[in-house]
Design a protein around this motif. Sequence first.
Motif, PDB file in Angstrom:
ATOM      1  N   LEU A  57       6.806 -53.863  32.555  1.00  0.00           N
ATOM      2  CA  LEU A  57       8.192 -53.810  32.093  1.00  0.00           C
ATOM      3  C   LEU A  57       9.090 -54.683  32.957  1.00  0.00           C
ATOM      4  CD1 LEU A  57       8.572 -50.056  31.090  1.00  0.00           C
ATOM      5  CD2 LEU A  57       8.068 -52.031  29.638  1.00  0.00           C
ATOM      6  N   GLU A  58       8.807 -54.772  34.242  1.00  0.00           N
ATOM      7  CA  GLU A  58       9.562 -55.689  35.103  1.00  0.00           C
ATOM      8  C   GLU A  58       9.410 -57.118  34.595  1.00  0.00           C
ATOM      9  OE1 GLU A  58       8.484 -55.393  39.223  1.00  0.00           O
ATOM     10  OE2 GLU A  58       9.032 -53.283  39.338  1.00  0.00           O
ATOM     11  N   ILE A  59       8.188 -57.499  34.267  1.00  0.00           N
ATOM     12  CA  ILE A  59       7.922 -58.845  33.761  1.00  0.00           C
ATOM     13  C   ILE A  59       8.668 -59.088  32.461  1.00  0.00           C
ATOM     14  CG2 ILE A  59       6.118 -60.340  32.792  1.00  0.00           C
ATOM     15  CD1 ILE A  59       4.227 -59.086  34.940  1.00  0.00           C
ATOM     16  N   ALA A  60       8.647 -58.105  31.562  1.00  0.00           N
ATOM     17  CA  ALA A  60       9.355 -58.244  30.289  1.00  0.00           C
ATOM     18  C   ALA A  60      10.859 -58.440  30.520  1.00  0.00           C
ATOM     19  CB  ALA A  60       9.097 -57.022  29.405  1.00  0.00           C
ATOM     20  N   ILE A  61      11.425 -57.675  31.427  1.00  0.00           N
ATOM     21  CA  ILE A  61      12.857 -57.809  31.748  1.00  0.00           C
ATOM     22  C   ILE A  61      13.138 -59.200  32.305  1.00  0.00           C
ATOM     23  CG2 ILE A  61      14.685 -57.007  33.306  1.00  0.00           C
ATOM     24  CD1 ILE A  61      13.321 -54.169  33.035  1.00  0.00           C
ATOM     25  N   LEU A  62      12.311 -59.652  33.228  1.00  0.00           N
ATOM     26  CA  LEU A  62      12.499 -60.980  33.815  1.00  0.00           C
ATOM     27  C   LEU A  62      12.382 -62.076  32.761  1.00  0.00           C
ATOM     28  CD1 LEU A  62      10.435 -60.479  37.092  1.00  0.00           C
ATOM     29  CD2 LEU A  62      12.928 -60.753  36.933  1.00  0.00           C
ATOM     30  N   MET A  63      11.389 -61.963  31.877  1.00  0.00           N
ATOM     31  CA  MET A  63      11.195 -62.967  30.830  1.00  0.00           C
ATOM     32  C   MET A  63      12.397 -63.029  29.896  1.00  0.00           C
ATOM     33  SD  MET A  63       7.183 -62.286  29.872  1.00  0.00           S
ATOM     34  CE  MET A  63       7.145 -63.423  28.493  1.00  0.00           C
ATOM     35  N   SER A  81       9.399 -70.882  18.442  1.00  0.00           N
ATOM     36  CA  SER A  81       8.452 -69.896  17.939  1.00  0.00           C
ATOM     37  C   SER A  81       8.144 -68.887  19.035  1.00  0.00           C
ATOM     38  CB  SER A  81       7.168 -70.567  17.455  1.00  0.00           C
ATOM     39  OG  SER A  81       6.562 -71.287  18.498  1.00  0.00           O
ATOM     40  N   ARG A  82       7.723 -67.720  18.606  1.00  0.00           N
ATOM     41  CA  ARG A  82       7.400 -66.643  19.532  1.00  0.00           C
ATOM     42  C   ARG A  82       6.154 -67.005  20.343  1.00  0.00           C
ATOM     43  NH1 ARG A  82       7.631 -60.553  17.558  1.00  0.00           N
ATOM     44  NH2 ARG A  82       9.677 -61.366  17.135  1.00  0.00           N
ATOM     45  N   VAL A  83       6.196 -66.689  21.611  1.00  0.00           N
ATOM     46  CA  VAL A  83       5.069 -66.951  22.499  1.00  0.00           C
ATOM     47  C   VAL A  83       4.092 -65.783  22.396  1.00  0.00           C
ATOM     48  CG1 VAL A  83       4.387 -67.293  24.899  1.00  0.00           C
ATOM     49  CG2 VAL A  83       6.535 -68.248  24.069  1.00  0.00           C
ATOM     50  N   PRO A  84       2.819 -66.067  22.094  1.00  0.00           N
ATOM     51  CA  PRO A  84       1.852 -64.972  22.047  1.00  0.00           C
ATOM     52  C   PRO A  84       1.765 -64.261  23.404  1.00  0.00           C
ATOM     53  CG  PRO A  84       0.884 -67.026  21.266  1.00  0.00           C
ATOM     54  CD  PRO A  84       2.226 -67.360  21.845  1.00  0.00           C
ATOM     55  N   TYR A  85       1.569 -62.987  23.362  1.00  0.00           N
ATOM     56  CA  TYR A  85       1.432 -62.183  24.579  1.00  0.00           C
ATOM     57  C   TYR A  85       2.677 -62.257  25.452  1.00  0.00           C
ATOM     58  CZ  TYR A  85      -3.263 -62.618  22.825  1.00  0.00           C
ATOM     59  OH  TYR A  85      -4.342 -62.626  21.988  1.00  0.00           O
ATOM     60  N   GLY A  86       3.824 -62.302  24.832  1.00  0.00           N
ATOM     61  CA  GLY A  86       5.093 -62.363  25.542  1.00  0.00           C
ATOM     62  C   GLY A  86       5.683 -60.982  25.764  1.00  0.00           C
TER      63      GLY A  86
END
Length: 98
Positions: A57-63, A81-86
């Motif tokens: 979740l930290e990574i998702a917030i940072l991204m 376009s959406r990045v796979p595994y983002g």
Amino acid sequence: MYVSIEELRKQCNVDFEEDDRMIAKYGAAAERFIERRLNTTYDQIIEENNGVFPEDLEIAILMLAAHWYRVREAVSTVSQSRVPYGIEAQITPFKKMI
């Protein structure tokens, strides 16, 4: 906040402090956005994760915060376009089905 301004700055590839206030706003907004997408609270996730905020979740917030920092408008003239595994891949395991 669950991520620090230093982590946000690093994710945004920013090595100066002039944008700290804006970067912090994007970080806070990303935290709220992701928490709403989870259909649960961060407190509940931390409780279920032995008192630890998940790195995924930290990574998702940072991204997400870095994306908003770089793309500051609601529209784009460039096809994206959406990045796979983002972000979705990072948060899906923590989603509560309602």
